[in-house]
Design an enzyme around this catalytic site. Structure first.
Site, PDB file in Angstrom:
ATOM      1  N   GLY A  89       0.677   8.416  14.475  1.00 41.40           N
ATOM      2  CA  GLY A  89       2.008   8.012  14.041  1.00 41.40           C
ATOM      3  C   GLY A  89       2.401   8.611  12.705  1.00 41.40           C
ATOM      4  O   GLY A  89       3.571   8.669  12.349  1.00 41.40           O
ATOM      5  N   LYS A 110      -2.288  14.429   7.469  1.00 37.75           N
ATOM      6  CA  LYS A 110      -2.022  12.987   7.491  1.00 37.75           C
ATOM      7  C   LYS A 110      -0.907  12.686   6.492  1.00 37.75           C
ATOM      8  O   LYS A 110      -1.046  12.991   5.309  1.00 37.75           O
ATOM      9  CB  LYS A 110      -3.307  12.238   7.119  1.00 37.75           C
ATOM     10  CG  LYS A 110      -3.245  10.754   7.373  1.00 37.75           C
ATOM     11  CD  LYS A 110      -4.612  10.122   7.200  1.00 37.75           C
ATOM     12  CE  LYS A 110      -4.494   8.608   7.161  1.00 37.75           C
ATOM     13  NZ  LYS A 110      -5.785   7.978   6.855  1.00 37.75           N
ATOM     14  N   ASP A 122       7.408   5.452   9.030  1.00 34.48           N
ATOM     15  CA  ASP A 122       8.056   6.668   8.508  1.00 34.48           C
ATOM     16  C   ASP A 122       7.175   7.908   8.636  1.00 34.48           C
ATOM     17  O   ASP A 122       7.598   9.009   8.296  1.00 34.48           O
ATOM     18  CB  ASP A 122       8.473   6.462   7.044  1.00 34.48           C
ATOM     19  CG  ASP A 122       7.274   6.145   6.151  1.00 34.48           C
ATOM     20  OD1 ASP A 122       6.129   6.133   6.648  1.00 34.48           O
ATOM     21  OD2 ASP A 122       7.502   5.899   4.948  1.00 34.48           O
ATOM     22  N   GLY A 123       5.947   7.728   9.108  1.00 33.51           N
ATOM     23  CA  GLY A 123       5.069   8.890   9.284  1.00 33.51           C
ATOM     24  C   GLY A 123       4.557   9.468   7.979  1.00 33.51           C
ATOM     25  O   GLY A 123       3.941  10.531   7.959  1.00 33.51           O
ATOM     26  N   ARG A 173      -7.106  16.580   6.646  1.00 29.15           N
ATOM     27  CA  ARG A 173      -8.392  15.959   6.988  1.00 29.15           C
ATOM     28  C   ARG A 173      -9.109  16.833   8.013  1.00 29.15           C
ATOM     29  O   ARG A 173      -8.484  17.362   8.928  1.00 29.15           O
ATOM     30  CB  ARG A 173      -8.131  14.571   7.557  1.00 29.15           C
ATOM     31  CG  ARG A 173      -9.361  13.882   8.088  1.00 29.15           C
ATOM     32  CD  ARG A 173      -9.146  12.392   8.258  1.00 29.15           C
ATOM     33  NE  ARG A 173      -8.246  12.068   9.357  1.00 29.15           N
ATOM     34  CZ  ARG A 173      -7.806  10.834   9.599  1.00 29.15           C
ATOM     35  NH1 ARG A 173      -8.146   9.841   8.811  1.00 29.15           N
ATOM     36  NH2 ARG A 173      -7.012  10.597  10.611  1.00 29.15           N
ATOM     37  N   ARG A 180     -11.209   9.218  19.717  1.00 22.24           N
ATOM     38  CA  ARG A 180     -11.594   7.855  19.331  1.00 22.24           C
ATOM     39  C   ARG A 180     -12.009   7.060  20.554  1.00 22.24           C
ATOM     40  O   ARG A 180     -11.655   7.434  21.682  1.00 22.24           O
ATOM     41  CB  ARG A 180     -10.363   7.168  18.698  1.00 22.24           C
ATOM     42  CG  ARG A 180      -9.772   7.954  17.554  1.00 22.24           C
ATOM     43  CD  ARG A 180      -8.247   7.766  17.479  1.00 22.24           C
ATOM     44  NE  ARG A 180      -7.648   8.744  16.560  1.00 22.24           N
ATOM     45  CZ  ARG A 180      -7.469   8.541  15.274  1.00 22.24           C
ATOM     46  NH1 ARG A 180      -7.778   7.398  14.746  1.00 22.24           N
ATOM     47  NH2 ARG A 180      -6.960   9.501  14.511  1.00 22.24           N
ATOM     48  N   ASP A 249      -9.673   2.140  17.458  1.00 21.49           N
ATOM     49  CA  ASP A 249      -8.986   3.433  17.243  1.00 21.49           C
ATOM     50  C   ASP A 249      -9.507   4.110  15.975  1.00 21.49           C
ATOM     51  O   ASP A 249      -9.137   5.252  15.706  1.00 21.49           O
ATOM     52  CB  ASP A 249      -7.468   3.245  17.154  1.00 21.49           C
ATOM     53  CG  ASP A 249      -7.065   2.247  16.083  1.00 21.49           C
ATOM     54  OD1 ASP A 249      -7.610   1.125  16.080  1.00 21.49           O
ATOM     55  OD2 ASP A 249      -6.216   2.591  15.239  1.00 21.49           O
ATOM     56  N   ASN A 250     -10.357   3.421  15.233  1.00 24.87           N
ATOM     57  CA  ASN A 250     -10.919   4.017  14.019  1.00 24.87           C
ATOM     58  C   ASN A 250     -12.400   4.301  14.175  1.00 24.87           C
ATOM     59  O   ASN A 250     -13.130   4.380  13.191  1.00 24.87           O
ATOM     60  CB  ASN A 250     -10.674   3.092  12.821  1.00 24.87           C
ATOM     61  CG  ASN A 250      -9.196   3.008  12.470  1.00 24.87           C
ATOM     62  OD1 ASN A 250      -8.443   3.950  12.720  1.00 24.87           O
ATOM     63  ND2 ASN A 250      -8.780   1.896  11.922  1.00 24.87           N
ATOM     64  N   ASP A 259     -11.138   6.899   8.726  1.00 27.86           N
ATOM     65  CA  ASP A 259     -10.145   5.932   8.252  1.00 27.86           C
ATOM     66  C   ASP A 259     -10.621   5.209   7.004  1.00 27.86           C
ATOM     67  O   ASP A 259     -11.240   4.151   7.070  1.00 27.86           O
ATOM     68  CB  ASP A 259      -9.731   4.925   9.338  1.00 27.86           C
ATOM     69  CG  ASP A 259      -8.393   4.289   8.972  1.00 27.86           C
ATOM     70  OD1 ASP A 259      -8.172   4.026   7.775  1.00 27.86           O
ATOM     71  OD2 ASP A 259      -7.555   4.081   9.863  1.00 27.86           O
TER      72      ASP A 259
HETATM   73  P1  AMP Z   1      -4.434   2.799  10.911  1.00 29.03           P
HETATM   74  O1  AMP Z   1      -4.243   1.428  10.393  1.00 29.03           O
HETATM   75  O2  AMP Z   1      -4.372   3.837   9.853  1.00 29.03           O
HETATM   76  O3  AMP Z   1      -5.635   2.941  11.771  1.00 29.03           O
HETATM   77  O4  AMP Z   1      -3.169   3.109  11.826  1.00 29.03           O
HETATM   78  C1  AMP Z   1      -2.888   2.371  12.996  1.00 29.03           C
HETATM   79  C2  AMP Z   1      -1.681   2.964  13.719  1.00 29.03           C
HETATM   80  O5  AMP Z   1      -0.499   2.857  12.938  1.00 29.03           O
HETATM   81  C3  AMP Z   1      -1.818   4.442  14.050  1.00 29.03           C
HETATM   82  O6  AMP Z   1      -1.210   4.672  15.298  1.00 29.03           O
HETATM   83  C4  AMP Z   1      -1.050   5.110  12.935  1.00 29.03           C
HETATM   84  O7  AMP Z   1      -0.606   6.381  13.286  1.00 29.03           O
HETATM   85  C5  AMP Z   1       0.097   4.139  12.742  1.00 29.03           C
HETATM   86  N1  AMP Z   1       0.686   4.209  11.408  1.00 29.03           N
HETATM   87  C6  AMP Z   1       0.120   3.789  10.260  1.00 29.03           C
HETATM   88  N2  AMP Z   1       0.937   4.036   9.213  1.00 29.03           N
HETATM   89  C7  AMP Z   1       2.046   4.632   9.702  1.00 29.03           C
HETATM   90  C8  AMP Z   1       3.255   5.136   9.114  1.00 29.03           C
HETATM   91  N3  AMP Z   1       3.493   5.081   7.800  1.00 29.03           N
HETATM   92  N4  AMP Z   1       4.175   5.683   9.940  1.00 29.03           N
HETATM   93  C9  AMP Z   1       3.941   5.743  11.267  1.00 29.03           C
HETATM   94  N5  AMP Z   1       2.837   5.308  11.872  1.00 29.03           N
HETATM   95  C10 AMP Z   1       1.885   4.741  11.104  1.00 29.03           C
HETATM   96 MG    MG Z   2      -6.516   4.746  12.172  1.00 30.62          MG
END
Ligand code: AMP
Ligand code: MG
Length: 488
Positions: A89, A110, A122-123, A173, A180, A249-250, A259
């Site tokens: 995301g 990232k 917001d990605g 990264r 995963r 997923d991590n 992560d």
């Molecule tokens: P994480 O907590 O980093 O393992 O992320 C869990 C999910 O949320 C993954 O699909 C990420 O890509 C998504 N995600 C986390 N932060 C953002 C962000 N700022 N914008 C879009 N997707 C996000």
């Molecule tokens: Mg993650």
């Protein structure tokens, strides 16, 4: 060929695995840090990476020749609840490279902008989490723990809005792959068994090629991932590392730590320690990490059932047997780690009780984890480093006497013992208050010096230098960081 010698394989998989997606341009890319040694290993000219074009590439403003950016789809259990649709995301796979040894690595950006998997996010990534991941992942690599790496960090010149406006950044990264447990869960849950089979084949060929011809490739892969995680998590435990967000997923099938959101190293040891602000139930507490890894492996086993054996009862039996090997493999690896930390050839007889008694003492007294173990190395005859910073409380005297008696009966020579203990007991870990201070200096004052200094200091975790004593010193009460944040 362009400046990055891409050799992509994930893009050869069907469209169901990803969405092709270009990074979103940023306003004003700026260099934060470039990992020259890692660049060289990957066949990338560090001077190019330092150049305006290199920085623009990491920022996503320039897509170099051979890159085929994509956002991968995955799912996963987050804090125990299944989320059917996650995916990259706020990240993009730029492409893959073969390193000097022919080993394949992903290069991922990232914080590179929204994708179809952003779910309203917001990605983007604020500067703080990018710096934390850079510091801790590189420290883990230096400590010898399997991990994703940090190739470069750049600033975007754009604010990221969270509870307040923060400076934005992108991290490049590097991982053996970003496949995963959750990637398997996605295809299993949607019933796409053809893709599940392809993913098994791809993962085996890539990470465990010696099992590519196995009778049941899915079962072979499951066993390899069980083995990899049973080797990895004891390394975390042996360093007092708390991952903080062990969602499925991590967890990578290649067995690298990934992560570095709310992660932290323990200062004063408590087995039920939790740092993450969102982990209210302590699901991912220090003491729970070994069991959670097994829980996650059970999720992988469940996801693989449809492709392990046509007979589902048989598949369950085989998968269960593979997951059931985890506890013994974990304990064997943990025993190896603890033998090294205590300076023993191997744990035998009552040694397990000796180890348990040490951890009970550390927990009771809230003793500094890193300094306590390094002090054992000194007491065994290692060069002095932490003696001025740390001494065991008097209550440890009976335990220390037992340990010395055990050393006297051990088969390691003093030289062997010191060599092993030195490698197992670092002086410098990225202490949480120093990580926090580095982030504060960068975010609040635009001062990157504490970040650079911490990265450089933790790159040689076993070598003491008296000038660097502040990096080995536990936090003063007012410096203690109780909570960490994912920062998404
Ligand atoms: P994480 O907590 O980093 O393992 O992320 C869990 C999910 O949320 C993954 O699909 C990420 O890509 C998504 N995600 C986390 N932060 C953002 C962000 N700022 N914008 C879009 N997707 C996000
Ligand atoms: Mg993650």
């Amino acid at each position: 060929m362009g400046p990055i010698p891409f050799d992509n394989s994930y893009t050869r998989l069907p469209g169901a695995f990803y969405t092709r997606q270009e990074p979103t341009q940023v306003h004003r890319p700026g260099a934060i840090r470039v990992n020259h040694a890692l660049a060289r290993q990957l066949g990338i000219d560090p001077d190019w990476l330092d150049s305006a074009e290199g920085i623009a590439t990491i920022a996503g403003n320039h897509v170099p020749e051979g890159a085929e950016p994509l956002a991968a789809v995955y799912a996963g259990h987050q804090f125990g609840s299944y989320n059917p649709q996650l995916g990259d995301g706020r990240a993009l796979l730029l492409g893959e490279v073969l390193d000097r040894n022919g080993q394949r690595f992903d290069i991922q950006l990232k914080g590179s902008g929204p994708t179809p998997y952003s779910r309203g996010g917001d990605g983007r990534s604020p500067l703080g989490p990018v710096l934390r991941e850079y510091i801790v992942s590189e420290a883990m690599a230096a400590l010898g723990v399997p991990t994703t790496r940090a190739l470069a960090a750049v600033s975007t010149g754009e604010p990221v809005i969270r509870d307040r406006a923060l400076p934005g950044a992108v991290l490049a990264r590097v991982a053996s792959s970003h496949i995963r447990i959750g990637t398997f869960q996605y295809f299993s849950a949607v019933g796409d068994h053809a893709s599940l089979r392809l993913l098994v084949e791809h993962s085996l060929a890539r990470h465990y090629p010696e099992f590519a011809g196995a009778e049941s490739p899915a079962l072979a892969l499951l066993q390899c991932v069980v083995d990899a995680q049973a080797a990895l998590v004891p390394r975390w435990q042996a360093l007092g590392f708390i991952h903080g967000v062990m969602n499925t997923d991590n967890m990578l099938v290649c067995g690298e730590t990934i992560d570095y959101g709310p992660c932290a190293f323990i200062d004063d040891f408590h087995a039920d320690k939790v740092f993450s602000s969102i982990d209210r139930g302590g699901r991912y507490a220090y003491r729970n990490q070994p069991g959670i890894a097994q829980w996650n492996l059970a999720c992988l086993a469940h996801a693989l059932l449809p492709v392990i054996d046509a007979d589902q009862d048989r598949a369950v039996e085989l998968a269960q047997a593979a997951v059931d090997t985890y506890p013994d493999k974990f304990l064997a690896a943990q025993s190896r780690c603890m033998a090294d930390k205590l300076g023993l050839d191997r744990l035998e007889g009552d040694d397990k009780a000796l180890v348990d008694a040490l951890f009970a003492n550390l927990d009771t007294h809230g003793t500094d984890f890193t300094l306590a173990f390094r002090r054992l190395y000194e007491l065994a005859g290692g060069e002095p480093a932490v003696g001025e910073l740390f001494e065991f409380p008097a209550a440890f005297a009976p335990w220390l006497a037992q340990w010395r008696a055990r050393l006297a009966a051990d088969s390691l020579t003093p030289e062997q013992r010191l060599a092993v203990m030195r490698r197992a007991n670092p002086v410098f870990i990225p202490r949480n208050h120093l990580v926090e201070a580095a982030i504060r200096a960068a975010e609040d004052r635009g001062d990157l010096q504490p970040f650079h200094a911490l990265v450089e200091r933790t790159a040689r975790p076993f070598d003491f230098d008296p000038d660097d004593r502040p990096y080995a010193t536990p936090p003063r009460p007012e410096q203690v960081v109780e909570r960490t944040f994912c920062g998404t």
